[in-house]
Design a protein around this motif. Structure first.
Motif, PDB file in Angstrom:
ATOM      1  N   GLU A  29       0.835  -1.204   0.000  1.00  0.00           N
ATOM      2  CA  GLU A  29       0.000   0.000   0.000  1.00  0.00           C
ATOM      3  C   GLU A  29       0.870   1.254   0.000  1.00  0.00           C
ATOM      4  O   GLU A  29       0.599   2.207  -0.731  1.00  0.00           O
ATOM      5  CB  GLU A  29      -0.946  -0.002   1.199  1.00  0.00           C
ATOM      6  N   SER A  71       2.388   1.612  -3.369  1.00  0.00           N
ATOM      7  CA  SER A  71       1.363   2.076  -4.303  1.00  0.00           C
ATOM      8  C   SER A  71       1.131   3.571  -4.134  1.00  0.00           C
ATOM      9  O   SER A  71       1.017   4.308  -5.122  1.00  0.00           O
ATOM     10  CB  SER A  71       0.062   1.301  -4.074  1.00  0.00           C
ATOM     11  N   GLN A  72       1.068   4.029  -2.893  1.00  0.00           N
ATOM     12  CA  GLN A  72       0.873   5.458  -2.641  1.00  0.00           C
ATOM     13  C   GLN A  72       2.051   6.264  -3.173  1.00  0.00           C
ATOM     14  O   GLN A  72       1.861   7.317  -3.782  1.00  0.00           O
ATOM     15  CB  GLN A  72       0.693   5.716  -1.142  1.00  0.00           C
ATOM     16  N   LYS A  88       4.002   5.426  -5.613  1.00  0.00           N
ATOM     17  CA  LYS A  88       3.914   5.405  -7.073  1.00  0.00           C
ATOM     18  C   LYS A  88       2.871   6.400  -7.563  1.00  0.00           C
ATOM     19  O   LYS A  88       3.077   7.081  -8.570  1.00  0.00           O
ATOM     20  CB  LYS A  88       3.596   3.995  -7.574  1.00  0.00           C
ATOM     21  N   GLN A  89       1.740   6.481  -6.855  1.00  0.00           N
ATOM     22  CA  GLN A  89       0.700   7.434  -7.236  1.00  0.00           C
ATOM     23  C   GLN A  89       1.209   8.869  -7.117  1.00  0.00           C
ATOM     24  O   GLN A  89       0.935   9.708  -7.975  1.00  0.00           O
ATOM     25  CB  GLN A  89      -0.553   7.229  -6.389  1.00  0.00           C
ATOM     26  N   VAL A  90       1.958   9.151  -6.061  1.00  0.00           N
ATOM     27  CA  VAL A  90       2.542  10.481  -5.883  1.00  0.00           C
ATOM     28  C   VAL A  90       3.525  10.764  -7.017  1.00  0.00           C
ATOM     29  O   VAL A  90       3.530  11.856  -7.600  1.00  0.00           O
ATOM     30  CB  VAL A  90       3.247  10.597  -4.504  1.00  0.00           C
ATOM     31  N   GLU A  91       4.347   9.789  -7.348  1.00  0.00           N
ATOM     32  CA  GLU A  91       5.322   9.939  -8.443  1.00  0.00           C
ATOM     33  C   GLU A  91       4.605  10.168  -9.775  1.00  0.00           C
ATOM     34  O   GLU A  91       5.006  11.017 -10.570  1.00  0.00           O
ATOM     35  CB  GLU A  91       6.222   8.703  -8.522  1.00  0.00           C
ATOM     36  N   ILE A  92       3.513   9.443 -10.019  1.00  0.00           N
ATOM     37  CA  ILE A  92       2.738   9.622 -11.258  1.00  0.00           C
ATOM     38  C   ILE A  92       2.166  11.042 -11.310  1.00  0.00           C
ATOM     39  O   ILE A  92       2.233  11.708 -12.348  1.00  0.00           O
ATOM     40  CB  ILE A  92       1.622   8.560 -11.362  1.00  0.00           C
ATOM     41  N   ALA A  93       1.619  11.508 -10.205  1.00  0.00           N
ATOM     42  CA  ALA A  93       1.060  12.863 -10.159  1.00  0.00           C
ATOM     43  C   ALA A  93       2.153  13.895 -10.426  1.00  0.00           C
ATOM     44  O   ALA A  93       1.942  14.860 -11.169  1.00  0.00           O
ATOM     45  CB  ALA A  93       0.395  13.112  -8.805  1.00  0.00           C
ATOM     46  N   ARG A 123       3.010  13.834 -14.081  1.00  0.00           N
ATOM     47  CA  ARG A 123       1.960  14.490 -14.874  1.00  0.00           C
ATOM     48  C   ARG A 123       2.104  16.004 -14.815  1.00  0.00           C
ATOM     49  O   ARG A 123       1.937  16.692 -15.820  1.00  0.00           O
ATOM     50  CB  ARG A 123       0.579  14.060 -14.383  1.00  0.00           C
TER      51      ARG A 123
END
Length: 109
Positions: free
Chosen positions: A55, A58-59, A61-66, A69
């Motif tokens: 988890e 995953s969080q 990775k989500q921060v890195e994706i944001a 972007r």
């Protein structure tokens, strides 16, 4: 009567031995149950740790994706600004070439 007492004494000894063996088996079974419960708890705790790690990963990775972007949007905006600037410079250069061509023509006449 004496034989009955002997037989009864032997039966009592056998029963006592069986009772002791049953107690040992019971204690062994309890120990095994305790061991299995401990392993089960350790396994659940390990699975919980792995899930928490996933988890968290995953969080992250989500921060890195944001973040990526946002960087992409900034790069696209900068590219658009540079294209506009390049278009302006190209237009100015074309105008300057036209003016130079007209001046050259006037001078040659």
């Amino acid at each position: 009567a004496y034989r009955g007492e002997m037989s009864s004494g032997k039966d009592t000894t056998d029963l006592a031995r069986e009772r002791d063996e049953a107690r040992k088996e019971l204690e062994s079974a309890k120990a095994r149950i305790d061991e299995l419960e401990r392993h089960s708890k350790e396994s659940v705790a390990e699975k919980d740790r792995r899930l928490a790690d996933r988890e968290k990963s995953s969080q992250l990775k989500q921060v890195e994706i944001a973040r990526l972007r946002m960087s992409l949007k900034e790069a696209e905006k900068r590219e658009s600004q540079l294209r506009s600037k390049l278009d302006g410079l190209t237009s100015a250069l074309s105008d300057a070439n036209d003016d130079a061509s007209k001046t050259s023509k006037l001078l040659s006449d």
